[in-house]
Structures are given as structure tokens and as C-alpha cells.
Motif scaffolding. Structure first.
Motif, PDB file in Angstrom:
ATOM      1  N   LYS A 233      25.536  61.381  11.794  1.00 54.39           N
ATOM      2  CA  LYS A 233      24.458  60.874  12.622  1.00 54.39           C
ATOM      3  C   LYS A 233      24.047  59.462  12.198  1.00 54.39           C
ATOM      4  O   LYS A 233      23.811  58.581  13.043  1.00 54.39           O
ATOM      5  CB  LYS A 233      23.260  61.814  12.544  1.00 54.39           C
ATOM      6  CG  LYS A 233      22.107  61.371  13.447  1.00 54.39           C
ATOM      7  CD  LYS A 233      20.996  62.384  13.482  1.00 54.39           C
ATOM      8  CE  LYS A 233      19.891  61.931  14.439  1.00 54.39           C
ATOM      9  NZ  LYS A 233      18.802  62.907  14.539  1.00 54.39           N
ATOM     10  N   GLN A 234      23.973  59.202  10.889  1.00 52.16           N
ATOM     11  CA  GLN A 234      23.600  57.873  10.416  1.00 52.16           C
ATOM     12  C   GLN A 234      24.625  56.824  10.817  1.00 52.16           C
ATOM     13  O   GLN A 234      24.285  55.717  11.246  1.00 52.16           O
ATOM     14  CB  GLN A 234      23.424  57.888   8.895  1.00 52.16           C
ATOM     15  CG  GLN A 234      22.210  58.685   8.428  1.00 52.16           C
ATOM     16  CD  GLN A 234      22.147  58.809   6.924  1.00 52.16           C
ATOM     17  OE1 GLN A 234      23.011  58.287   6.209  1.00 52.16           O
ATOM     18  NE2 GLN A 234      21.147  59.523   6.421  1.00 52.16           N
ATOM     19  N   ASN A 235      25.917  57.168  10.711  1.00 51.33           N
ATOM     20  CA  ASN A 235      26.955  56.220  11.127  1.00 51.33           C
ATOM     21  C   ASN A 235      26.925  55.990  12.636  1.00 51.33           C
ATOM     22  O   ASN A 235      27.197  54.880  13.109  1.00 51.33           O
ATOM     23  CB  ASN A 235      28.331  56.717  10.704  1.00 51.33           C
ATOM     24  CG  ASN A 235      28.560  56.543   9.214  1.00 51.33           C
ATOM     25  OD1 ASN A 235      28.350  55.460   8.670  1.00 51.33           O
ATOM     26  ND2 ASN A 235      28.966  57.592   8.521  1.00 51.33           N
ATOM     27  N   ALA A 236      26.587  57.033  13.396  1.00 56.05           N
ATOM     28  CA  ALA A 236      26.463  56.867  14.841  1.00 56.05           C
ATOM     29  C   ALA A 236      25.299  55.925  15.173  1.00 56.05           C
ATOM     30  O   ALA A 236      25.392  55.098  16.087  1.00 56.05           O
ATOM     31  CB  ALA A 236      26.257  58.224  15.507  1.00 56.05           C
ATOM     32  N   ASN A 237      24.204  56.056  14.409  1.00 57.51           N
ATOM     33  CA  ASN A 237      23.076  55.151  14.619  1.00 57.51           C
ATOM     34  C   ASN A 237      23.446  53.704  14.272  1.00 57.51           C
ATOM     35  O   ASN A 237      23.036  52.755  14.956  1.00 57.51           O
ATOM     36  CB  ASN A 237      21.876  55.588  13.788  1.00 57.51           C
ATOM     37  CG  ASN A 237      21.244  56.868  14.327  1.00 57.51           C
ATOM     38  OD1 ASN A 237      21.293  57.142  15.518  1.00 57.51           O
ATOM     39  ND2 ASN A 237      20.648  57.655  13.433  1.00 57.51           N
ATOM     40  N   ARG A 238      24.233  53.532  13.199  1.00 58.34           N
ATOM     41  CA  ARG A 238      24.690  52.192  12.854  1.00 58.34           C
ATOM     42  C   ARG A 238      25.575  51.621  13.946  1.00 58.34           C
ATOM     43  O   ARG A 238      25.470  50.442  14.314  1.00 58.34           O
ATOM     44  CB  ARG A 238      25.448  52.203  11.527  1.00 58.34           C
ATOM     45  CG  ARG A 238      24.579  52.426  10.298  1.00 58.34           C
ATOM     46  CD  ARG A 238      25.416  52.366   9.032  1.00 58.34           C
ATOM     47  NE  ARG A 238      26.097  51.090   8.925  1.00 58.34           N
ATOM     48  CZ  ARG A 238      27.091  50.850   8.065  1.00 58.34           C
ATOM     49  NH1 ARG A 238      27.525  51.829   7.274  1.00 58.34           N
ATOM     50  NH2 ARG A 238      27.655  49.662   8.020  1.00 58.34           N
ATOM     51  N   ALA A 239      26.445  52.451  14.480  1.00 57.19           N
ATOM     52  CA  ALA A 239      27.307  52.005  15.571  1.00 57.19           C
ATOM     53  C   ALA A 239      26.477  51.641  16.795  1.00 57.19           C
ATOM     54  O   ALA A 239      26.763  50.660  17.492  1.00 57.19           O
ATOM     55  CB  ALA A 239      28.325  53.093  15.917  1.00 57.19           C
ATOM     56  N   ALA A 240      25.427  52.433  17.068  1.00 59.14           N
ATOM     57  CA  ALA A 240      24.551  52.119  18.203  1.00 59.14           C
ATOM     58  C   ALA A 240      23.844  50.785  17.993  1.00 59.14           C
ATOM     59  O   ALA A 240      23.636  50.024  18.938  1.00 59.14           O
ATOM     60  CB  ALA A 240      23.529  53.234  18.392  1.00 59.14           C
TER      61      ALA A 240
END
Length: 878
Positions: free
Chosen positions: A533-540
Motif C-alpha cells: 500500500k505504501q509503494n502504491a501511494n508513492r506511485a500515486a
């Protein structure tokens, strides 16, 4: 001569004013002989011994023959002599008695030279006494002998001009300085007026303590008369030159006009008085670029260059006068050109008398005023003749062929191409491709050369004509256009990639929400899910940067005070920049309101602060300054592309390493970074640029290496209108969050109730994402109907018999997009509530939305399950 005057016997002045002195020689006359005899008797050691012996003898006689009274006689004798001594001391102190210095016998040859010198010489003491005066001085002041010799100031006290000059000379003598003055004396005792040169020189090692002053007076009347005659002849020559039938002017190496005769001034309608006072430049009297031909003559040191040119002169009113000039310049030993001497012949008078000459004049005017640089060259590339524009653009290439080659105007890397074109012209070829070359000299300058062969019979002297255009500005414009097109293509690519990425990220973030709901924090896989989830937020976040650069992100602008926004951000900035960097926030007074997205503006300031921190690894100072800038004040910033208007200026300045000039034009490009690999995305400044541009503002940068960088952000002043009230109410929910972020960007409290009831029509062309969204809404109590595109959504809405409470639809879909679906739904049910979701910014499709009716809500991708459910619940509640 005056250095040896101390060897001349001294003259002393007794109280009655007479002059005593040593002999000038037997030839000097009886008066000087007597003075010399007196000086010979000035004193002798023999006389001193005789007086001493006489006194001793007298005392011995008194002691011997005085008997009992000898002691009294002796005391009386000594008392008499003591009284005489005391009275002598008083007389000497009062000046009644004087002690004559011993006569000094000088070199008789030097004495004779000074006595017979044609210049009048007189030596005076500090108290004004005449110590020595030669015969010439006595004759000058008409004194019969030394007794009548007077100091200079007394001899000329009746002449006002001479008195002023003598006063300055006396002051110089008191200060130990030498001085010279030339004075016109009206005449001494009826003599005719004459010019005298006064020289003064103190004598002695320490000139300030000198007791004697040497005066030298010379009659320079004849010399001044000769000078006056020369001046008169020169004045006659100038008068003749001024009124000659031809024009004349002279120019120094700085292109300043030093002389302009009356004839030429009359042609050009100039005032001679103004020309004589300076300030007139060569370019002001020669039309076009003709001045370049007169200032670029190549020559060797010590050489004299003469050139005949046909030019147009410019009148004071802007008219032109065709002339032929004979330009002459002499070069010094160091190669520096001296003042020119130029003859000007007016050719306008030949228009009617000689048609052939008139045609020649018209051709030369065309040749010199054409907007293209032209030069004729020989087969080796030597320049034979040029027009003024060629001389100005390629300065130093004019002149004769033996002096310069046209190849010297081109950078070494491109000379071979131009040389090949010249060889083709020498062979008589007619179709020669133009040559693009970098020009020689400082800076990057470019030119295009067109080489054309001349006719066969003229090929001995001139084998080709070269037409040249400077293309530096054209290249810069082409580079800017190419760069702009590249940025637009990158922006389009970034927007398209961001849309696809948002769909993928929405699915990942929705799936991780389901997994986190199914796993407890104590579950071993809970940490892995949180990492996803944290990496997805960084990607976002990276996707939002791309959208910011392409100016396709969703903004929620609101009217605010920049000063208050920066004050709220101060603590965050201090934590970001660390303890080594000092932070100064300077607010302007009475800042105007602006309308910006507060979260995006904060992102801009944060990005600039982080870059400033990285530019100051050893510490420094970061200054954030705000101020109002009126439309009149915008001119002083020299900001290209920014229209004159009222702005609020935000300056972010650091004292870091600065930005090198060769990369400052690239700093706003995406993925451009000077940091090490892995320490920066290269999207920070491109994000700043995109956000400010999408807001309607402007951003500029000034930087000096090793001194610091200043970013200036100009935000348009917001003027209140009637629609601002409704807009501010719409922004309440946004502004109430700590950062003012939109619904998709801000974190919702964990304790909020996200359950609800109602029927939701979910329209999404991505099947996997649609299923995840439907599952999430169903898990919160909603009834979900799914459709893959707009046509399926309309069919499903008709089958539901109006039981649909809300439509959540994607914007970009096949067969029927979101705006078209909105119009069809409103036609069937005007009160139907709709939420649009999209990976694109809301502004990207806003122009396709219907203008009538209530505007739908918007939820940007990617979003979490909580954000989706919260948006649904808020929309249903309104």
C-alpha cells in the motif's frame, strides 16, 4: 646654472638699504670692485692674534708697573671690556651690529656665466633682501647699480597681472616648490608691453627650510608673437577648411566625432557648437551600418590605411545624403588606430549632370542598404569588397584581399565546408548549396553563406559573391520551438501514462484495502500488505507529479492570503531544511488575495525548499519573501512572456552553490536532475512549473554560481466577483482539512461511519477495477449495479425503473464517454446524482460537460476504498 649660484659671493644689505658684496671681477665696474674690497676686509685670523697679544701685553704691563694699584687697574680694564662685550651683544640682538659671513670665493667661470646670462637672475632671502642680481636683472628693472636692486615683487608691484602671478610664485617658494608663470607685463617705466616668463626655485637640501630663492626672468615676447602667428595661420586654415566646397570630419578610435567642418555640418543640419562640445558619434552621421566600414579597416602597426567608399550620411532630421568618402587612418606602433581624417564629397549633385554617375550612386545605395550582408572574394577566399552590413556582422573581414580571408569569419570546424563552396565558385559552378556555419569570435553565433560565381571576364579579381545571413536568432527560436514541442509531447505522454497508471493503482489500492480488512495487524502478512500500500501511494504521488507537469491534474482553487498560508507552513519547512539552514520568512504588507489550490501551492514551496536545502550542504540561509507587484513594477523584473498586471510575488532565495548557466534552461524539464542516481526523481521543478502555470501564474529563476539562487513566483491578483461566495462555500470541505487537499488526497479519520444504503450504478470499462469498486461499495451496505460502458448503463437504468440513487462513472470509456452519458442520464432523470471518476484532471474534459443543470461531483484516480465510500456518502447526503 642656478644650481651653482651658491658659489657666487654673497651680497648683504645694511640697514640703510644699500647693497654690499664681493667683487664681480675687475670688468664688473668700480662700484662692485669697492664692494669686493670691503668683503676682502671682512676679517682675518692675524688681526685676531694681534688683538689678543695686545691685550695680554697691556695686562702684563699693568701688573708689572702698576704697583699696589695693579689689581684695581686690572679689574677696571676687564670691566671696560666686559661692558663693551655686553653692549655688543645687545647691539647684535637689535640688529645694530651684524656679523659678516666669511667671503666665499666661487668658481669664476660659473660666476662669469651667470653675470653674463641673457636671462635675468636674482637671488632673494626669505625676508625679501636681494642677495644677488645679475646685470640682465638690473637692466630689466632699469637699476643703475646693485644699490638700486629691488626684489621682484617690488619691481612689478604696479602691474596687476604680474602681481597675481608673483603672489603665486612666492607662495610656491614658501612651500618649497618650483613654479613657472608667463605674464604679459604692461611695461616698466614707459617701456612697451612684453611677455615675461617667471621661474622660481628654492635653494638648499631641505627646500621647505631653504633660506634663499632663485628667480629667473626671461623675455618671451618674440616666442609668444611666433605662437600667435602660428595660431592665426591655423585659424585661417580652419576657416578655409570650414568653408571648403567639400566636407571634412575626424573620428577617434572610440567612434567619437572630434571635428566636423561647417560645410558638412550644413549638409547634415548639425550645430557646430554642439559638435565641438562632444557627444556626437560616428553612427549618428552615417546611415545604416556604413559606420562599420570606417571602423573595421585591418592594418599592421605603424601602417597608414586609405579607402574610398560610397556611403549615405544621415542628417539630423533623418534624411540621407549620398557621398563619396576618402577615409584615412594612421595606426600606432602598438596597432591602435589614431584619429581618422576623412574627406566627404557630396554626390547628390551628380544626379542631373551625369546620368551614369547617378546610376552608380543608386546602385551603391542599394548595395549598402540591402538587408543581406554581401562580400566579393577572390578564388582563395580573400575579401575584396564588402557592404556595411557584412562589415558589422563579420567585423574584421573588410578590407583588401591580402588583409583578410572570409574563412576567418567562420569557426575552424566549419571552414572546410565554406572553402569547398568557394572552390566550386572558382570553377564556375552555378548551383552551390548554402553553407551553415558557426561564426568565429566570442559566444555562439551562426550564419548561412550563399556563394555565387561571377562572370568569366571578372574572375581574375573577384571569383565569387558571398551573401551571408546571421541565423543566431533563428536557431535560438527553432531550439525554443523544438523544446516547447518536446515538452508538450512529454506532457501528453505523461497525461496518457498517468491515466493508465491511475487505473492500475486504483485496483492495487482497492485490493490492499480488502486485504488489510481481512488481516489483523498481528498477521505475519500484514506488514507485506502495508508495504504494498505504501509503494502504491508513492506511485500515486509520482503520477500526480506527471499530471502537474502536463497541467492536467485536478485543482481545487480557493481565495486565500499567501502570508497566512506560508505562516502555517513555517514549522514544516524548518523540519525539512534541518538545523544547518536558517529560515527567514518575510511577509509584505497588505498582500492582495490570490486564488490557488492550497495543497498544490504548499507542494510548490516544499519542493523549492528541499532543492534549496540540497544546494546548501554546509548550511546557509533560506529566505521566503512575499510582496505586491503592480502592473507598472512588473517591467523592472524583465520577465519575458509575463503580461503587465497586478501580481503577488513569492520569492524563494537561498545562498547555495547556484545553478550553472549551461543547465539553467533545462531545470524545469521532467526527469532532469543533477543529483546522484536514486536521490531524486527529476520531477520537483517540473511539478512546480506545471502547478504555477495551471494556476495562471509565472515562475522565473535567477542564479549566480557559488552565490545562490532566487525563484520568483508571480500569482495573479484575485479580484472578488459575485460568484466567489458560492465558490467559497464549495471549498469549505476542502479548506477544512489541515492541508486543504481534495478528497482523494487527504486522509480520512478511522472512526468515521462509512456505511450507507442506496442503489448505485457503477460504470467502469476496466473489469477488474469495476469488480473491486463494486465489492467495496457492497461491503458498506450499498446495492451495486455494474455496467461496462455508457450504453450498458443507459439500458440498466431503464430496467431499474428509476430505483438508481447515484451513478458512479468513469469519464473515458469506449462507445460512449462520460459527458455524453451525463447528457443522456439528465434527459431521462434530471435529478439523478452523478460522480465522475477519472485518471485525467477534471479540467481536461470540463469543456465537454453540459453547462445547464447541476455539475457532477468528481473523484480523481487513484483512490482508496474509504475515499470512494466517503465521496458516495457525501454526494447522497446533499
Amino acid at each position: 646654472m642656478t644650481e651653482q649660484l651658491m658659489s657666487v659671493p654673497a651680497i648683504s644689505k645694511v640697514p640703510d638699504g644699500s647693497v654690499l658684496g664681493e667683487s664681480r671681477g675687475a670688468e664688473a665696474g668700480s662700484a662692485l670692485g669697492e664692494a669686493a674690497a670691503g668683503a676682502e676686509r671682512g676679517g682675518s685670523i692675524v688681526m685676531v692674534l694681534l688683538v689678543a697679544v695686545a691685550l695680554v701685553a697691556a695686562l702684563s704691563a699693568i701688573m708689572t708697573f702698576g704697583g699696589r694699584n695693579a689689581e684695581q687697574y686690572t679689574i677696571a680694564f676687564l670691566a671696560v671690556f666686559a661692558s663693551i662685550g655686553v653692549f655688543s651683544l645687545f647691539a647684535f640682538a637689535c640688529g645694530i651690529l651684524r656679523v659678516r659671513a666669511a667671503a666665499y670665493r666661487g668658481n669664476p667661470l660659473i660666476k662669469a656665466v651667470v653675470d653674463g646670462a641673457p636671462e635675468a637672475v636674482v637671488v632673494t632671502a626669505n625676508d625679501g633682501r636681494v642677495v644677488y642680481a645679475n646685470s640682465a636683472y638690473l637692466d630689466l628693472i632699469e637699476a643703475s647699480d646693485d644699490k638700486e636692486a629691488r626684489p621682484v615683487e617690488r619691481a612689478f608691484m604696479g602691474d596687476a597681472d604680474a602681481s597675481e602671478a608673483i603672489y603665486r610664485l612666492l607662495r610656491a617658494a614658501r612651500e618649497g616648490r618650483q613654479l613657472e608663470e608667463e605674464v604679459r607685463v604692461t611695461g616698466v617705466k614707459g617701456r612697451p608691453a612684453r611677455w615675461l616668463r617667471f621661474r622660481i626655485r628654492p635653494l638648499g637640501g631641505d627646500k621647505r627650510a631653504a633660506r634663499l630663492t632663485v628667480w629667473s626672468l626671461a623675455d618671451v615676447t618674440r616666442e609668444r608673437e611666433r605662437q600667435e602667428n602660428v595660431f592665426q595661420e591655423l585659424q585661417h586654415a580652419i576657416d578655409y577648411l570650414d568653408h571648403a566646397p567639400a566636407g571634412f570630419f575626424s573620428v577617434n578610435h572610440k567612434a567619437d566625432v572630434g571635428y566636423l567642418n561647417a560645410t558638412l555640418a550644413n549638409w547634415l543640419d548639425h550645430d557646430l557648437a554642439q559638435v565641438g562640445s562632444g557627444g556626437l558619434k560616428l553612427g549618428e552621421i552615417i546611415a545604416g551600418d556604413g559606420a562599420a566600414l570606417l571602423t573595421t579597416l585591418p592594418a599592421a602597426p605603424g601602417e597608414v590605411k586609405t579607402e574610398v567608399l560610397d556611403l549615405d550620411l544621415r542628417t539630423r532630421t533623418g534624411g540621407t545624403v549620398p557621398v563619396r568618402v576618402l577615409h584615412n587612418v594612421a595606426y600606432g606602433a602598438d596597432g591602435t588606430p589614431g584619429a581618422s581624417r576623412t574627406l566627404v564629397l557630396n554626390r547628390a549633385r551628380d544626379d542631373r549632370s551625369d546620368p551614369q554617375r547617378a546610376a552608380e550612386i543608386r546602385f551603391m545605395r542599394f548595395f549598402h542598404h540591402t538587408p543581406m550582408a554581401i562580400a566579393t572574394i577572390d578564388k582563395h577566399g580573400g575579401v575584396v569588397r564588402t557592404n556595411p552590413l557584412f562589415a558589422r556582422l563579420f567585423h574584421g573581414a573588410s578590407g583588401e584581399a591580402k588583409d583578410r580571408s572570409i574563412l576567418a569569419t567562420v569557426a575552424p570546424r566549419d571552414r572546410a565546408a565554406l572553402e569547398g563552396a568557394i572552390r566550386q565558385a572558382a570553377l564556375g559552378k552555378t548551383e552551390i548549396a548554402p553553407v551553415d556555419a558557426m561564426l568565429a569570435g566570442e559566444g555562439e553565433r551562426f550564419g548561412r553563406f550563399y556563394v555565387t560565381a561571377v562572370e568569366e571576364e571578372e574572375r581574375d579579381q573577384e571569383s565569387a559573391i558571398v551573401y551571408a545571413l546571421e541565423t543566431t536568432a533563428q536557431r535560438e527560436l527553432e531550439n525554443k520551438v523544438t523544446q516547447q514541442q518536446k515538452m508538450e509531447l512529454v506532457g501528453q505522454l505523461a497525461g496518457g501514462i498517468a491515466h493508465d497508471f491511475n487505473n492500475v493503482l486504483s485496483a492495487i489500492m482497492m485490493a490492499t484495502d480488502f486485504l488489510l480488512n481481512a488481516h489483523k495487524p498481528t498477521d505475519p502478512s500484514f506488514g507485506d500488505i502495508m508495504q504494498i500500500k505504501q509503494n502504491a501511494n508513492r506511485a500515486a504521488s509520482l503520477v500526480r507529479h506527471l499530471l502537474a507537469f502536463s497541467r492536467k491534474q485536478t485543482l481545487r482553487p480557493q481565495v486565500l492570503d499567501i502570508g497566512e498560508a506560508l505562516s502555517d507552513l513555517t514549522m514544516l519547512l524548518r523540519r525539512l531544511i534541518g538545523e544547518k539552514v536558517a529560515l527567514d520568512v518575510v511577509h509584505g504588507r497588505d498582500l492582495w488575495p490570490v486564488k490557488v489550490d492550497i495543497s498544490q501551492f504548499e507542494q510548490v514551496i516544499v519542493n523549492l525548499a528541499v532543492n534549496a536545502r540540497d544546494a546548501m550542504p554546509n548550511g546557509g540561509r533560506l529566505t521566503v519573501r512575499t510582496s505586491n507587484v503592480t502592473a507598472q513594477e512588473t517591467m523592472r523584473f524583465n520577465a519575458k512572456g509575463m503580461p503587465a498586471a497586478d501580481y503577488v510575488l513569492v520569492e524563494v532565495a537561498d545562498t547555495g552553490v547556484g545553478i550553472p548557466p549551461n543547465i539553467i534552461e533545462k531545470i524545469f524539464e521532467p526527469f532532469f536532475s543533477t543529483k546522484e542516481v536514486g536521490k531524486g526523481t527529476g520531477l520537483g521543478l517540473s511539478t512546480v512549473y506545471g502547478i504555477i502555470k495551471q494556476t495562471g501564474g509565472f515562475v522565473y529563476v535567477d542564479s549566480v554560481e557559488h552565490k545562490g539562487t532566487v525563484f520568483r513566483i508571480f500569482l495573479p491578483r484575485h479580484v472578488a466577483s459575485a460568484q466567489d461566495g458560492a465558490a467559497e462555500r464549495d471549498d469549505v470541505a476542502v479548506a477544512s482539512s489541515p492541508t486543504g487537499a481534495p478528497a482523494a488526497d487527504r486522509k480520512l479519520p478511522d472512526s468515521i461511519d462509512l456505511t450507507g444504503q442506496g442503489t448505485i450504478l457503477l460504470v467502469e470499462d476496466e473489469e477488474g477495477l469495476r469488480q473491486l469498486n463494486a465489492r467495496g461499495l457492497a461491503s458498506r451496505g450499498y446495492t451495486v449495479l455494474e455496467a461496462g460502458n455508457g450504453i450498458e448503463a443507459i439500458e440498466m437504468l431503464e430496467k431499474s425503473d428509476g430505483e438508481v440513487d447515484l451513478v458512479v462513472s468513469d469519464v473515458v470509456m469506449p462507445e460512449m464517454d462520460g459527458p455524453t452519458l451525463l447528457r443522456e442520464l439528465r434527459r431521462r432523470n434530471p435529478s439523478l446524482k452523478i460522480i465522475f471518476v477519472s485518471g485525467y484532471a477534471e479540467d481536461a474534459f470540463q469543456k465537454h460537460m453540459p453547462t445547464d443543470g447541476e455539475q457532477p461531483a468528481f473523484l480523481p484516480k487513484p483512490f482508496t476504498l474509504k475515499q470512494l465510500v466517503n465521496a458516495v456518502k457525501e454526494t447522497l447526503a446533499t
